[in-house]
Write an enzyme that holds these catalytic residues in place. Structure first.
Site, PDB file in Angstrom:
ATOM      1  N   LYS A 164       0.810  -1.220   0.000  1.00 45.36           N
ATOM      2  CA  LYS A 164       0.000   0.000   0.000  1.00 45.36           C
ATOM      3  C   LYS A 164       0.846   1.274   0.000  1.00 45.36           C
ATOM      4  CE  LYS A 164      -3.818  -2.481   1.190  1.00 45.36           C
ATOM      5  NZ  LYS A 164      -3.380  -3.877   1.242  1.00 45.36           N
TER       6      LYS A 164
HETATM    7  C1  LIG Z   1      -4.129  -4.841   0.530  1.00 42.52           C
HETATM    8  C2  LIG Z   1      -3.502  -6.151   0.395  1.00 42.52           C
HETATM    9  C3  LIG Z   1      -4.034  -7.123  -0.476  1.00 42.52           C
HETATM   10  C4  LIG Z   1      -5.289  -6.873  -1.285  1.00 42.52           C
HETATM   11  O1  LIG Z   1      -5.127  -5.866  -2.257  1.00 42.52           O
HETATM   12  P1  LIG Z   1      -6.421  -5.217  -2.964  1.00 42.52           P
HETATM   13  O2  LIG Z   1      -5.892  -4.085  -3.751  1.00 42.52           O
HETATM   14  O3  LIG Z   1      -7.330  -4.791  -1.861  1.00 42.52           O
HETATM   15  O4  LIG Z   1      -7.030  -6.290  -3.798  1.00 42.52           O
HETATM   16  C5  LIG Z   1      -3.369  -8.338  -0.573  1.00 42.52           C
HETATM   17  N1  LIG Z   1      -2.247  -8.601   0.142  1.00 42.52           N
HETATM   18  C6  LIG Z   1      -1.718  -7.691   0.989  1.00 42.52           C
HETATM   19  C7  LIG Z   1      -0.497  -8.064   1.757  1.00 42.52           C
HETATM   20  C8  LIG Z   1      -2.308  -6.446   1.143  1.00 42.52           C
HETATM   21  O5  LIG Z   1      -1.775  -5.548   1.984  1.00 42.52           O
END
Ligand SMILES: *Cc1c(COP(=O)(O)O)cnc(C)c1O
Length: 395
Positions: free
Chosen positions: A112
């Site tokens: 993120k």
């Molecule tokens: C946020 C996240 C996801 C999911 O990603 P999306 O964009 O919500 O589909 C998967 N794995 C990890 C480690 C994450 O932090």
């Protein structure tokens, strides 16, 4: 480039407006009116550029109310070596035909960070462009990683306040500690009773409450979002698909023009949707593999065309993927229905009121030609991590 709502009941807006608002007034998500195309020569030219310049190339296509210099300042600040090291997004080859795009080199170790380190820069500039004088209050629902990454990105950013809601029993211990120990004068964190879907629904209800937003506007506050429902959160993610591709070309693993697949661990469908936009822009992607854990609502949807959230919610070892209502699917539906906002609004209404909907067979065919859905349970997840470590010494 202008932006419309997936539910069709709003005017056209600039990127700056879409980013400042987060969610469209009719409850839909902002999407670009059309997807810009990138030529292979321009993609190839990225090979020689650092990640920040690759980001400028891609962002310029979408954020047309930003100048090239403005975007350069934003990305240079966001992906500074003090935060991400010398190469923010290395592509590491695990075996001959599999590489891993390492998206965890940011300050909170969550992928993120790729978006949430950039979003505050895009948002503060967007506020200037739209003449926003209110303080922007960012509401975030998190299944774990978004919360910390958003807090880290927005802590002490002037003109903003951030409030994070997480399921108090639904995140890992590390994630919880990361969030509740956050410093900053403008941050607040709440653990809620319920799961991620409850948190997300609550936040969306606050956005949809016009009486409340009018009341707050009088007091000098405007709501916005740092979840992937915000276009400013999604667009930075498109960049790293291009970056992965050109790094694979550079490493001699593929020749420019060869199609490759991406496997994307999926929750709210933001990351994988960014890959889909990269594909629409002309990046040679064959299939996007939507990987789920036991909360396999998306696997079923891709395989049958039926989206049904009326099922047990599992708490797993991959809590960031513990989601039953994937918000960004709405953007995919808007795309595959060829911008049929009325149909999208109808699907979303059914999901809200009845808990399920089924898409047309033509739309399903279209989705299946681009995506492949699969899921693994807890044991299989751990076994896969162990197998890769034993076979390739890669964790
Ligand atoms: C946020 C996240 C996801 C999911 O990603 P999306 O964009 O919500 O589909 C998967 N794995 C990890 C480690 C994450 O932090």
């Amino acid at each position: 480039m202008l932006y419309v709502s997936t539910r069709g009941k709003t005017d056209l807006f600039s990127a700056a407006h879409a980013i400042t608002r987060g969610l469209a007034a009719d409850g839909g998500l902002f999407v670009p009116q059309n997807i810009p195309a990138m030529r292979m020569v321009d993609i190839k030219a990225m090979e020689r550029k650092p990640y920040t310049e690759r980001a400028v190339d891609v962002l310029l296509q979408y954020l047309t109310d930003f100048s090239e210099d403005e975007l350069r300042e934003c990305v240079n600040a966001a992906y500074a070596p003090e935060k991400f090291g010398d190469n923010p997004v290395p592509l590491v080859q695990v075996n001959d035909n599999t590489g891993v795009l390492e998206l965890w080199h940011g300050p909170t170790s969550a992928f993120k960070d790729m978006a949430l380190q950039l979003l505050p820069h895009l948002l503060t500039r967007s506020m200037q462009k739209t003449g926003e004088t209110n303080k922007v209050v960012i509401l975030v629902a998190t299944s774990g990683d978004t919360g910390k990454a958003a807090l880290e990105g927005f802590a002490d950013v002037p003109g903003t306040q951030i409030i994070v809601f997480y399921p108090s029993e639904g995140v890992s211990d590390i994630q919880k500690q990361q969030m509740i120990t956050q410093t900053g004068k403008n941050v607040k964190v709440f653990g809620i009773e319920g799961n991620f879907d409850d948190a997300q629904r609550g936040v969306k209800e606050i956005f949809g409450n016009t009486a409340l937003s009018d009341e707050l506007a009088k007091k000098g506050y405007t709501f916005s979002s740092a979840n992937s429902i915000n276009w400013g959160r999604l667009v930075p993610q498109i960049v790293y698909y291009f970056s992965a591709y050109v790094d694979a070309v550079k490493a001699g693993k593929i020749t420019a023009g060869d199609p490759i697949n991406f496997v994307v661990p999926t929750g709210n469908f933001g990351d994988i949707l960014a890959g889909y936009y990269a594909k629409l822009m002309g990046l040679p992607i064959d299939r996007l593999l939507c990987a789920s854990n036991s909360n396999n609502v998306l696997t079923d949807f891709i395989n049958t065309g039926v989206y049904d959230r009326r099922r047990e919610f599992f708490k797993t070892v991959s809590p960031s993927m513990d989601i039953l209502v994937s918000s960004n699917l709405e953007r995919l539906l808007y795309s595959v229905t060829e911008h049929d906002a009325a149909r999208v609004a109808d699907y979303m209404k059914r999901l809200n009121t009845e808990g399920h909907y089924e898409i047309d067979s033509e739309d399903l065919k279209q989705i299946q030609s681009q995506f492949f859905g699969a899921w693994v349970d807890e044991l299989e997840t751990k076994e896969a991590i162990g197998r890769i470590y034993n076979d390739y010494h890669y964790l």
